[in-house]
Design a protein around this motif. Structure first.
Motif, PDB file in Angstrom:
ATOM      1  N   SER A  14      -8.249   0.742   3.450  1.00 46.70           N
ATOM      2  CA  SER A  14      -9.371   0.879   2.849  1.00 46.70           C
ATOM      3  C   SER A  14     -10.336   2.381   3.267  1.00 46.70           C
ATOM      4  O   SER A  14     -11.585   2.244   3.015  1.00 46.70           O
ATOM      5  CB  SER A  14     -10.430  -0.215   2.971  1.00 46.70           C
ATOM      6  OG  SER A  14     -10.859  -0.081   5.127  1.00 46.70           O
ATOM      7  N   ASN A  15     -10.123   3.228   3.324  1.00 44.35           N
ATOM      8  CA  ASN A  15     -10.290   4.310   3.927  1.00 44.35           C
ATOM      9  C   ASN A  15     -10.803   5.623   2.894  1.00 44.35           C
ATOM     10  O   ASN A  15     -10.788   6.154   2.954  1.00 44.35           O
ATOM     11  CB  ASN A  15      -9.388   5.184   5.192  1.00 44.35           C
ATOM     12  CG  ASN A  15     -10.117   6.159   5.983  1.00 44.35           C
ATOM     13  OD1 ASN A  15     -11.416   5.779   5.985  1.00 44.35           O
ATOM     14  ND2 ASN A  15      -9.557   7.350   6.414  1.00 44.35           N
ATOM     15  N   ARG A  16      -9.352   4.960   1.842  1.00 44.35           N
ATOM     16  CA  ARG A  16      -9.371   6.108   0.731  1.00 44.35           C
ATOM     17  C   ARG A  16     -10.455   5.889  -0.392  1.00 44.35           C
ATOM     18  O   ARG A  16     -11.133   4.966  -0.472  1.00 44.35           O
ATOM     19  CB  ARG A  16      -8.447   6.147  -0.602  1.00 44.35           C
ATOM     20  CG  ARG A  16      -8.092   7.389  -1.047  1.00 44.35           C
ATOM     21  CD  ARG A  16      -7.432   7.324  -2.551  1.00 44.35           C
ATOM     22  NE  ARG A  16      -6.440   6.098  -2.021  1.00 44.35           N
ATOM     23  CZ  ARG A  16      -5.466   5.928  -2.552  1.00 44.35           C
ATOM     24  NH1 ARG A  16      -5.644   6.295  -3.726  1.00 44.35           N
ATOM     25  NH2 ARG A  16      -4.589   4.862  -2.526  1.00 44.35           N
ATOM     26  N   THR A  60      -5.117   4.569   4.867  1.00 43.38           N
ATOM     27  CA  THR A  60      -4.963   3.845   3.528  1.00 43.38           C
ATOM     28  C   THR A  60      -3.776   2.667   3.216  1.00 43.38           C
ATOM     29  O   THR A  60      -4.433   1.542   3.410  1.00 43.38           O
ATOM     30  CB  THR A  60      -5.433   4.315   2.126  1.00 43.38           C
ATOM     31  OG1 THR A  60      -6.568   5.135   2.075  1.00 43.38           O
ATOM     32  CG2 THR A  60      -4.962   3.258   0.568  1.00 43.38           C
ATOM     33  N   GLU A 106       0.375   4.467  -2.905  1.00 45.24           N
ATOM     34  CA  GLU A 106       0.681   5.585  -2.099  1.00 45.24           C
ATOM     35  C   GLU A 106       1.477   6.183  -3.265  1.00 45.24           C
ATOM     36  O   GLU A 106       1.175   7.086  -3.814  1.00 45.24           O
ATOM     37  CB  GLU A 106       0.525   5.372  -0.965  1.00 45.24           C
ATOM     38  CG  GLU A 106      -0.126   6.395  -0.790  1.00 45.24           C
ATOM     39  CD  GLU A 106      -1.411   7.038  -1.541  1.00 45.24           C
ATOM     40  OE1 GLU A 106      -1.530   8.264  -0.687  1.00 45.24           O
ATOM     41  OE2 GLU A 106      -2.123   6.573  -1.905  1.00 45.24           O
ATOM     42  N   ARG A 129       0.901  -0.924   0.087  1.00 40.22           N
ATOM     43  CA  ARG A 129       0.109  -0.407  -0.219  1.00 40.22           C
ATOM     44  C   ARG A 129       1.034   0.952   0.277  1.00 40.22           C
ATOM     45  O   ARG A 129       0.459   2.162  -0.814  1.00 40.22           O
ATOM     46  CB  ARG A 129      -0.712   0.120   1.319  1.00 40.22           C
ATOM     47  CG  ARG A 129      -2.376  -0.780   0.865  1.00 40.22           C
ATOM     48  CD  ARG A 129      -2.948  -0.827   1.903  1.00 40.22           C
ATOM     49  NE  ARG A 129      -2.890  -1.252   3.280  1.00 40.22           N
ATOM     50  CZ  ARG A 129      -2.887  -1.964   3.928  1.00 40.22           C
ATOM     51  NH1 ARG A 129      -3.215  -3.535   3.319  1.00 40.22           N
ATOM     52  NH2 ARG A 129      -2.130  -2.659   5.855  1.00 40.22           N
ATOM     53  N   ASP A 173      -1.867   9.348   2.056  1.00 40.44           N
ATOM     54  CA  ASP A 173      -3.449   8.709   2.540  1.00 40.44           C
ATOM     55  C   ASP A 173      -3.021   8.096   3.765  1.00 40.44           C
ATOM     56  O   ASP A 173      -2.673   6.839   3.387  1.00 40.44           O
ATOM     57  CB  ASP A 173      -4.169   8.548   1.407  1.00 40.44           C
ATOM     58  CG  ASP A 173      -5.745   8.113   1.846  1.00 40.44           C
ATOM     59  OD1 ASP A 173      -5.670   8.167   3.537  1.00 40.44           O
ATOM     60  OD2 ASP A 173      -6.303   7.570   1.975  1.00 40.44           O
TER      61      ASP A 173
END
Length: 110
Positions: free
Chosen positions: A67-69, A62, A14, A10, A59
């Motif tokens: 899974s927040n974005r 994320t 990003e 991740r 972010d």
């Protein structure tokens, strides 16, 4: 896949979303390119790096949770504009809002 591998994946995604090389990302958060590479291989940074990541436009939720974005990408330039807007006087915010509303309305009429 273990948590450190997911974190590393991740973090790399990003960085690429922001269009940064490993060296640029490392510079943005105050670490070497070599250290950044270790993070992308699963080493966990300290809290100071997470704070710097957030300030650099990454972010962080994320990166940590995955899974927040929203499906909206915000560039570092846009993040800086948002920050300046939030810190500006309410009268300035109203002026910016009015200017943007007028501009959008003109574009929609074309």
């Amino acid at each position: 896949m273990d948590e450190s591998s997911l974190f590393a994946k991740r973090l790399k995604e990003e960085r690429k979303r922001l269009g940064l090389s490993q060296a640029q990302a490392g510079e943005a958060v105050g670490v070497s390119r070599e250290m950044w590479g270790k993070y992308e291989r699963g080493a966990m940074p300290g809290g100071d790096v997470f704070i710097a990541l957030k300030k650099a436009g990454f972010d962080v939720p994320t990166i940590l949770a995955g899974s927040n974005r929203l499906d909206v990408s915000i560039s570092p330039h846009e993040m800086a504009l948002i920050d300046r807007y939030r810190r500006s006087h309410k009268d300035v915010q109203r002026g910016v809002d009015a200017l943007l509303a007028a501009t959008v309305n003109e574009e929609e009429e074309k």
